[in-house]
Design an enzyme around this catalytic site. Structure first.
Site, PDB file in Angstrom:
ATOM      1  N   GLU A   1     108.512 -23.341 -36.577  1.00 12.68           N
ATOM      2  CA  GLU A   1     109.573 -22.596 -37.262  1.00 12.68           C
ATOM      3  C   GLU A   1     110.836 -22.438 -36.437  1.00 12.68           C
ATOM      4  O   GLU A   1     111.936 -22.388 -36.989  1.00 12.68           O
ATOM      5  CB  GLU A   1     109.077 -21.224 -37.719  1.00 12.68           C
ATOM      6  CG  GLU A   1     108.147 -21.272 -38.932  1.00 12.68           C
ATOM      7  CD  GLU A   1     106.730 -21.668 -38.582  1.00 12.68           C
ATOM      8  OE1 GLU A   1     106.425 -21.787 -37.375  1.00 12.68           O
ATOM      9  OE2 GLU A   1     105.927 -21.882 -39.513  1.00 12.68           O
TER      10      GLU A   1
ATOM     11  N   HIS B   1     100.317 -12.440 -44.263  1.00  8.67           N
ATOM     12  CA  HIS B   1     100.802 -13.211 -45.410  1.00  8.67           C
ATOM     13  C   HIS B   1     101.322 -12.258 -46.489  1.00  8.67           C
ATOM     14  O   HIS B   1     101.326 -12.597 -47.669  1.00  8.67           O
ATOM     15  CB  HIS B   1      99.682 -14.089 -46.001  1.00  8.67           C
ATOM     16  CG  HIS B   1      99.286 -15.245 -45.129  1.00  8.67           C
ATOM     17  ND1 HIS B   1      98.556 -15.098 -43.981  1.00  8.67           N
ATOM     18  CD2 HIS B   1      99.546 -16.580 -45.233  1.00  8.67           C
ATOM     19  CE1 HIS B   1      98.363 -16.288 -43.424  1.00  8.67           C
ATOM     20  NE2 HIS B   1      98.954 -17.194 -44.163  1.00  8.67           N
TER      21      HIS B   1
END
Ligand SMILES: Cc1ncc(C[n+]2csc(CCOP(=O)(O)OP(=O)(O)O)c2C)c(N)n1
Ligand SMILES: Cc1ncc(C[n+]2csc(CCOP(=O)(O)OP(=O)(O)O)c2C)c(N)n1
Ligand SMILES: [Mg+2]
Ligand SMILES: [Mg+2]
Lengths: 340, 324, 324, 340
Positions: free
Chosen positions: C60, C127
């Site tokens: 990322e 998440h």
């Protein structure tokens, strides 16, 4: 060490080689000019710092001029560079005048950041220069992004940035280089192994002496070069850039060099053994290049002196410009957070 | 008692903790032989050896992650960020692993991260940030921000002894700008408890870190108007001393928050919201906030001065509040 | 007009932008042949090719950094985080390079990061996060958080066309839980402008994202008590529509903020502080906040339900506020 | 590719070797038992997922049992492991009973996280198991930190963790491994190269086929092993662990294996070519180990059957336990953010 031996098979020998491409007298002279300019600018920065004229710290790159100048000189105008704190030489090669550095150091309105940032922390999009941030490693993915843009836009340009032996420990080094490798981007990374990261010797940063070994882990070529030999740096960069331009992907170049002063002007570098300094003093990139120029009769002593005095005048003028420039208005602090 | 600087107090407190408890160790960039960029750990490597004063590679995610792992095994790491700004590289380790571990599976993570932070030294956008508000929104972390040598020593000790990840914000401007009497003995300052630095009945000024001194000066200025400002030093930001704040506001009926971090999303918003929520009926005026403007920290002196709060700005905000 | 889901609206808006402007491209993990973890970019690689729909390595920081570099060269990258939670790995790139570049040296960074965020799907601590408040304290970023298919399409277009780094928070719960009429034509929603979702004269409820629907339901519940709640959907979080909020509060004299992110340090604090600051005289009651509790997002359904706001909790907070 | 050839010189050949150390019948049987337990637990997880009994996703490690079990089996009790989502086998070897997995999947109060986290996201300090977080790579520095703690405390233990071919692209891989290398920590990293990271084939993650080449860049030994051969995995791990225990620093082991199912149960892995699956199907780690056990007459067919039926009963009991366990009370959501 085993890995070192294995590595050396795949990498260029670090001994400076006979220059593979002939540079014109003009080019050889420009290389000299920029190295002198780099050092003179640095020396002025040091002395202004000592006079207490700056507000923050001051960073110079004595001993590393050949790496910055030689590599930047191998690029074309459309190529992007992401200079780090030791790469003022590269920024000068791209055409940024010395007064922009000094105005920026002095926090002046006329500096390229208009006082928003200091020292050599500035960029210039019209010259395809990305400003560094302090966080080391950040420019590696960012310059890979510029390389990606070139590919998407089908422009035949290359992006190049530098990293230190310390900065090479940051995760962004790994992510950015692997990203560029996997996508075969036109990207070149020059690792300036200058012996120290602040006070930390390279031996505490990495077990391998040759960082370039890491190139193998990304499946890209790695080359070691004598970072104090401007022609060797030019040459190795030129080859990497040509590979990149042909679509053959990135190269990791390791320039072996030395940081001849402290990390910043406030650091006396007393942790560096004297014999190490002596060793590298004899390998001063400018003195060595002068010897070459004289020996090959490219330039005569008086030519060198002339260049030096031109440069000295330039730096004087730059200082005058910077000192006479106004500071930004306080309220300007509010401006420019967002692009419109 | 010794009269020492803020930075000496940090150093002293940390050294005493290392002497007291073998499980405490330090790690960070250039903290060993060099003694750290600001020399907080000067002499430590000589006293405690290389195994407990560790010069690390240049890699903040590793520094934070390694600290977490060592903490899980019962040690008490004290990691130094060379500048608070570089914690951004260890962000993921800290907020996802460090902060959530105890909640998820009950394992304590007793560690400290020291964060030399703040501006006022013309160090530009990357060596001047006050990043506390980001961490303020991370359940599982504790945050402290001493403003005096006394608190600096007491809080570093509490931080080291706490069984959670504690971020210790040490302000670079205070390092050598403040001196004070500090006991040579062992003492701690409880995390979560603030202190009334100056009593007053008219306005409650809530602040911490570098802004305490300026706020006290501004409070003095207000006496000319016959206004008595009560200055509260939070000392701990997470958890913060809500009771102290509410008790004071219920008395003064006016509140102001001052911090050096930028305004929007700063912790002043939360404190203002808590006051409005729990002391609404007591408020005679809107809760005011004084903070840096919403920009990166600019480098050039006129810009940085404009950017940051100072005694003058605090004084004029207090005056407005008093006159409301 | 088509009646489509929220996720279809994002997809549609993004596809139209890619058709409209060659400089727009997408990158992220598994977004190509696989179409992304949630299938937002399904079919994109077939339509736009591998050069504009890029399956990246799992990294990322690189995704964010590469986006910044490409944006500096004039392209308009749209990066997908597989889950919003993973932006923590790109934090440093985003807050130090992405956000500060224009201020420092005037170079625009026109990029979008798409962040599938939020809970309610029992996806656990990593998440389900709503990380917007962290970025809310980063000058230089813009944040949007659509709550309907209409806004989702309009805002993705505005985000793509904006010349700054825009974080686009797309709520996973809304993906397939809401449907709505969406014009097939091109339209944008201005960044920085909120919308009055329901007019009312008694209470102003300020919210965004997943909480809009629950808030509207709660507002309906209040009609039984004869209370008319005005529900404001911020749509943009940074900058947020202060004028809309203040105008409403000056009318209703009561305000409440609802967000799914955790309470302390959430953006509700800032909004409350702004209301108290600028509409103090109009307030008949303390500004209330309803948010998730200050913990990581727990996994097990009873815990997650307890953790998050819902229609019931909002209703009872509104009732309290009405009765104040 | 050049780098691949160079690399291979320094790495163990990936062909399973004759076992260097003799394992007792009991040990060989235990390895079998744990692999069967791993698979049976996974199969139960799949079927519970399909029945809609779970709240979140479900992750199994079919085809990778030998890597988890073989490596964990090479450790001592005091050693730390940091299991990833495909390492349930390792967690079982450490003595965590299957019902803890199922209770955790079901979000039950009796699960090791008491409902706070799901699936195999749990740790157990009394067994020296660190819980993973979703963010890949995080456990590499964290387990290096455990290794550092062992050294500081002068305890003769080792820390071991795993990473995928995808996770290896994350910066933490680089930072953590280099940290461990430079400090010569007792640390072992096993890179499970299972062909995919979610839908992304390894070829899009790295230009080098053998990730282990990267070990050279850190100056540490790298070894490739057949990840589907439990004895080879045991053997290579044992050697790495012994090196670590002797103070010789970390090792990177690359286990070549395959993810025989989708990334998670919701993913049908239709992007995986059928012939790749067929290739690996023939290399099933359990079937192969059974063949070995029978051929070497360590166990007879009926012994295998007996173990399988014991395991089946264990899993049934685990399911019953988990299903009959209570959910946590809602208010428990508030507890445990801070250690006291
Ligand atoms: C991520 C990060 N951590 C820490 C620092 C503080 N810092 C600035 S320069 C430096 C040393 C850099 O060494 P190296 O990369 O070798 O570059 P050199 O100074 O030798 O050119 C350090 C630790 C930083 N700038 N960025
Ligand atoms: C930092 C980070 N980014 C993205 C993800 C989302 N994600 C979860 S697993 C996965 C693929 C992992 O592949 P690999 O590392 O090869 O492990 P495998 O699943 O094959 O065991 C991805 C992208 C993540 N968990 N962490
Ligand atoms: Mg260096
Ligand atoms: Mg994989």
């Amino acid at each position: 060490m085993a890995e070192s031996t294995a590595a050396k098979k795949n990498i260029t020998n670090r001994k400076p080689k006979v220059l593979k491409r002939k540079l014109s007298k003009k080019q050889l002279t420009e290389l000299y000019y920029y190295m002198i300019l780099n050092r003179a600018l640095d020396d002025r920065i040091s002395s202004l710092y000592k006079q207490g004229k700056f507000h923050g710290g001051a960073f110079v790159s004595r001993g590393q001029e050949a790496t910055s100048v030689g590599s930047a000189y191998a690029l074309e105008k459309g190529d992007v560079i992401g200079p780090m704190i030791r790469n003022s030489g590269a920024v000068l090669v791209r055409g940024v005048p010395p007064h922009e550095f000094l105005a920026n150091y002095l926090g002046k309105k006329t500096g390229p950041t208009h006082g928003k940032d200091g020292n050599s922390h500035f960029g210039d999009l019209k010259r395809n220069i990305f400003a560094p941030v302090s966080m080391l490693g950040v420019l590696i993915p960012v310059c890979a992004g510029a390389a990606l843009a070139f590919r998407i836009k089908k422009e035949p340009n290359v992006a190049l940035t530098w990293i230190g032996d310390g900065g090479a420990s940051i995760g962004d080094f790994h992510e950015g280089l692997n990203f560029a490798a996997v996508m075969k981007l036109p990207f070149v990374l020059i690792l300036e192994n200058n012996g120290y990261a602040y006070s930390t010797p390279t031996s505490k940063q990495s077990l391998v002496e040759d960082f370039v070994v890491r190139a193998q882990g990304y499946g890209i070529p790695g080359e070691i070069v004598d970072g104090n030999d401007v022609l060797a740096v030019y040459d190795v960069t030129k080859r990497a850039v040509e590979r990149a331009r042909k679509g053959e992907g990135p190269t990791l170049i390791e320039a072996k060099t030395f940081r001849m002063k402290g990390h910043a002007e406030h650091d006396d570098a007393s942790y560096v053994p004297k014999k190490t300094i002596d060793y590298w003093q004899k390998r001063d990139p400018i003195a060595n290049y002068e010897k070459y120029l004289l020996k090959e009769k490219v330039l005569a002593k008086k030519d060198l002196a002339e260049i030096q005095s031109t440069v000295a005048k330039e730096i004087d003028a730059a200082q005058t410009f910077a000192e006479e420039s106004p500071l930004p208005l306080a309220e300007e602090a509010e401006q420019g957070v967002y692009a419109s | 008692m010794s009269n020492i600087t803020y930075i000496e107090a940090i150093s002293k407190g940390l050294r005493e903790e290392m002497q007291r408890d073998e499980s405490v160790f330090c790690l960070g960039e250039d903290i060993g032989a060099y003694g750290g960029a600001f020399k907080v750990t000067k002499g430590f490597i000589e006293e405690f050896g290389e195994e407990r004063v560790i010069d690390t590679i240049l890699a903040e995610a590793a520094i934070v992650g390694v600290s977490i792992g060592a903490a899980l095994m019962g040690l008490r790491p004290v990691a130094e960020m060379q500048f608070a700004d570089f914690i951004s590289n260890g962000w993921n380790q800290l907020v996802n692993m460090g902060a959530k571990t105890h909640y998820r599976w009950g394992a304590a993570v007793p560690m400290v991260i020291r964060l030399p932070s703040g501006g006022g030294l013309h160090a530009g956008p990357f060596h001047s940030q006050n990043p506390e508000a980001w961490f303020f929104h991370v359940p599982g972390l504790k945050l402290v921000a001493p403003s005096t040598p006394y608190d600096a020593k007491g809080l570093i000790k509490s931080a080291v002894r706490d069984n959670n990840p504690v971020l210790y914000f040490e302000h670079k401007y205070l390092y050598r700008h403040v001196k004070g009497e500090v006991p040579d003995d062992d003492y701690t300052i409880p995390i979560g408890k603030g202190e009334i630095k100056r009593a007053g009945k008219d306005i409650t000024l809530i602040t911490y870190g570098s802004m305490v001194q300026f706020s006290l000066e501004a409070a003095e200025n207000l006496t000319e108007l016959g206004v008595e400002v009560e200055v509260l030093d939070l000392r701990s930001l997470l958890p913060f001393d809500k009771e102290m704040i509410l008790a004071s506001v219920r008395k003064t009926n006016r509140a102001m928050i001052v911090h050096e971090a930028t305004l929007t999303g700063g912790i002043g918003g939360e404190i203002s919201a808590c006051i409005t929520q729990d002391a609404f009926e007591y408020l005679d005026a809107p809760v005011k906030r004084v903070a840096s403007i919403d920009t990166p920290v600019p480098y050039s002196p006129p810009l940085e001065t404009y950017f940051m709060p100072n005694t003058e700005k605090i004084t004029s905000a207090l005056t407005e509040l008093a006159e409301y």
